[in-house]
Motif scaffolding. Sequence first.
Motif, PDB file in Angstrom:
ATOM      1  N   THR A 116      -3.977 -14.127 -10.825  1.00 40.93           N
ATOM      2  CA  THR A 116      -4.396 -13.470  -9.600  1.00 40.93           C
ATOM      3  C   THR A 116      -5.709 -12.718  -9.802  1.00 40.93           C
ATOM      4  OG1 THR A 116      -3.709 -11.756  -8.066  1.00 40.93           O
ATOM      5  CG2 THR A 116      -2.722 -11.672 -10.187  1.00 40.93           C
ATOM      6  N   SER A 123      -1.112 -16.069   2.897  1.00 38.23           N
ATOM      7  CA  SER A 123      -0.582 -15.623   1.617  1.00 38.23           C
ATOM      8  C   SER A 123       0.935 -15.831   1.571  1.00 38.23           C
ATOM      9  CB  SER A 123      -0.886 -14.140   1.395  1.00 38.23           C
ATOM     10  OG  SER A 123      -2.255 -13.955   1.197  1.00 38.23           O
ATOM     11  N   TYR A 124       1.591 -15.562   2.701  1.00 40.79           N
ATOM     12  CA  TYR A 124       3.035 -15.741   2.737  1.00 40.79           C
ATOM     13  C   TYR A 124       3.387 -17.209   2.537  1.00 40.79           C
ATOM     14  CZ  TYR A 124       7.838 -16.055   4.216  1.00 40.79           C
ATOM     15  OH  TYR A 124       9.180 -16.326   4.233  1.00 40.79           O
ATOM     16  N   ALA A 135       2.984 -18.114  -1.015  1.00 41.33           N
ATOM     17  CA  ALA A 135       4.057 -17.574  -1.849  1.00 41.33           C
ATOM     18  C   ALA A 135       5.339 -18.383  -1.655  1.00 41.33           C
ATOM     19  CB  ALA A 135       4.293 -16.103  -1.504  1.00 41.33           C
ATOM     20  N   THR A 185      -3.235 -17.837  -7.256  1.00 44.17           N
ATOM     21  CA  THR A 185      -2.869 -17.213  -5.979  1.00 44.17           C
ATOM     22  C   THR A 185      -4.083 -17.054  -5.069  1.00 44.17           C
ATOM     23  OG1 THR A 185      -3.225 -14.964  -6.757  1.00 44.17           O
ATOM     24  CG2 THR A 185      -1.063 -15.904  -7.150  1.00 44.17           C
ATOM     25  N   PHE A 209      -0.781 -11.562  -1.704  1.00 44.70           N
ATOM     26  CA  PHE A 209       0.215 -12.549  -2.112  1.00 44.70           C
ATOM     27  C   PHE A 209       1.556 -11.859  -2.382  1.00 44.70           C
ATOM     28  CE2 PHE A 209       2.124 -15.305  -5.410  1.00 44.70           C
ATOM     29  CZ  PHE A 209       2.079 -16.523  -4.764  1.00 44.70           C
TER      30      PHE A 209
END
Lengths: 282, 345
Positions: free
Chosen positions: B9, B112-113, B116, B135, B144
Amino acid sequence: MLERRLVIVTGKGGVGKSAVAAALAVAARRRGKKVLAVSMVGPGDGLAAHLGTGRLAPEATELRPGLWALHVDRARALAEYLQSQMRLPTIATFGPVARAFDAFAAAAPAIREIVAIGKVLWEVRRGTWDIVVVDGPPTGQVGSYLRAAKTIEELVPAGRIADQAGWMDETLRDPDHTSLGLVTIPEELPTVESEELLGWLAREQVVGHHQIVANRVLDPLEVPATLPAGPAGDAARLHLALWEGQRSWLERLPPDLELPYLFGLLTPTEVAARLADTWEAR
Amino acid sequence: MSTRALLVTGGGGVGKTTLAAALGVAAARRGVRTLVVTVDPAKRLADALGAASLGTEPQPLEDEPNLWAAMLDASASWEAIARRHADPAAADRLIANPFFHAATTQFPASQSYAAAEEAVTFIDARAWELVVVDTPPAAGGIEFFTAPKAITDLVGGRLLRWMTGGNLPGRRFLFDRTARPVLRIAGTVLGTQLLDQIAQFFMDLRTTYDGVRRRAKEIEAHLRRAHTVVVTTADPTPLREAVRFFRELPDVARRPEAVVFNRTLPESWIDADPGGLPEPLASNLRRWAAEAHRQQELRAEFASRYDTRLAVVPWQPEPPTDLDALERLVKASEDLEELLSAPWA
């Protein structure tokens, strides 16, 4: 760019967007203009550092003669708007509006963005400033801000905000009025992202004028073909390899202005001053 | 198969995607069955990972018995959430809602969701010993980790509850605008039609709440268990973002295994003597030495504030274009080699 009333600076994260915005503000001030520097998204710590101040206030504050700065606090900007447009008393708006805005902003994106860009455009309209320089959202998000007025017009056929959207849209599209500074560095991803934004700008026609500013550009280095062993040779080899890589990206996306790579320990204000020198030397 | 996750990240432009791929290749060549999941790779990196077949489904790489690669696709995320968690009629309404169109691409945290959620699907598959995830860079990579909660809050209808004063209406009738003076203002400013669309949108979205919340909790649990490395360069913007991992993340992520300083210049340049060298070699060394010194100072400052393993990766002027070059990137850094030999790996 410095001849316009509004300059919005964008760029991919990490390319030096805030430094360039600060440099523009400094260069405009050196020309004797009354300048407002604005951080449009977030508290603007980067812009503040480059302007040599600790924190930016939500209202215009004079940092030194001729140079003012603020960061857009969206809830506050909305309350201001409601007070001026709907003649609501301060007490009735600020607290509840701030809470309501919080809830709305999480849900209704175009509203969040029109409030931020609206605040900037109101500052331009106010007529107090010769130039407003905006440290804007990063490349990936700037489109939704620039397009916010259009989005609102499409989304809200009625409503007071739709009336405002009209003149906001016009101000942004006037090439004598507004310029978008697209900051990039000569590497693959920033170049590709800049090209995507340029394509989007060509399709959407939401800003009248733009300039491409290439930051951290290395100068050519003329050295003998055989380099000595050790650090001097290694540093020359690295410089040449990086320079060559940069050339190919600069050819692919020719900038309107190149800003130099600055070496060594410089404070953020020194960085802004040195970049402003380049602007002046044009 | 027990699967370890390594989340790579950091902010944008620091070489995170390249390093994630490099760590994946190096691990695979040490015999660890590895999947590399990337977001939006540069073209040359995508080529290195076998761009022709690089898709959202993990693909094995040619002549690499232990290496798979996949790309995250977060574009259709909201439609997918609506279809997965809402009943068909509500999903149709959600997707047809004009507000949805304006909102889906811009919902904070939605990409981001989605990233993930997809990454966790790969970790859950238990088909690999190591899943390396590059990420998305939003909010310096922080988003994230915070996205599952943001999405749960959004679907939970904070706005809707606020509009209705806490009583979720069961019928089509949406809300009583007289109940909240601010809503009257909002109605005047935005127009009542938009307000109605927003409310309808959130009522339909609310029906997905139980499903979304359950999934978000699972994702959060995975992210808390995963190992992370934060990639940065010795520059103010990415460093500010790296710092956030130590200040803001204790609840949703583990402490990073390491902070990787990419594009590092040799410290030996700092005190190298340019005396006797012809120009412009001498002045070129002087300025790059100044740059090496700047990097060293920033690293030292970071290390003095945050007790963490630092991994230094030398500045490579040419981005890697094949798997061998990616592996060399790891081999050129003792710190990265060590990271891959650490107990967690």
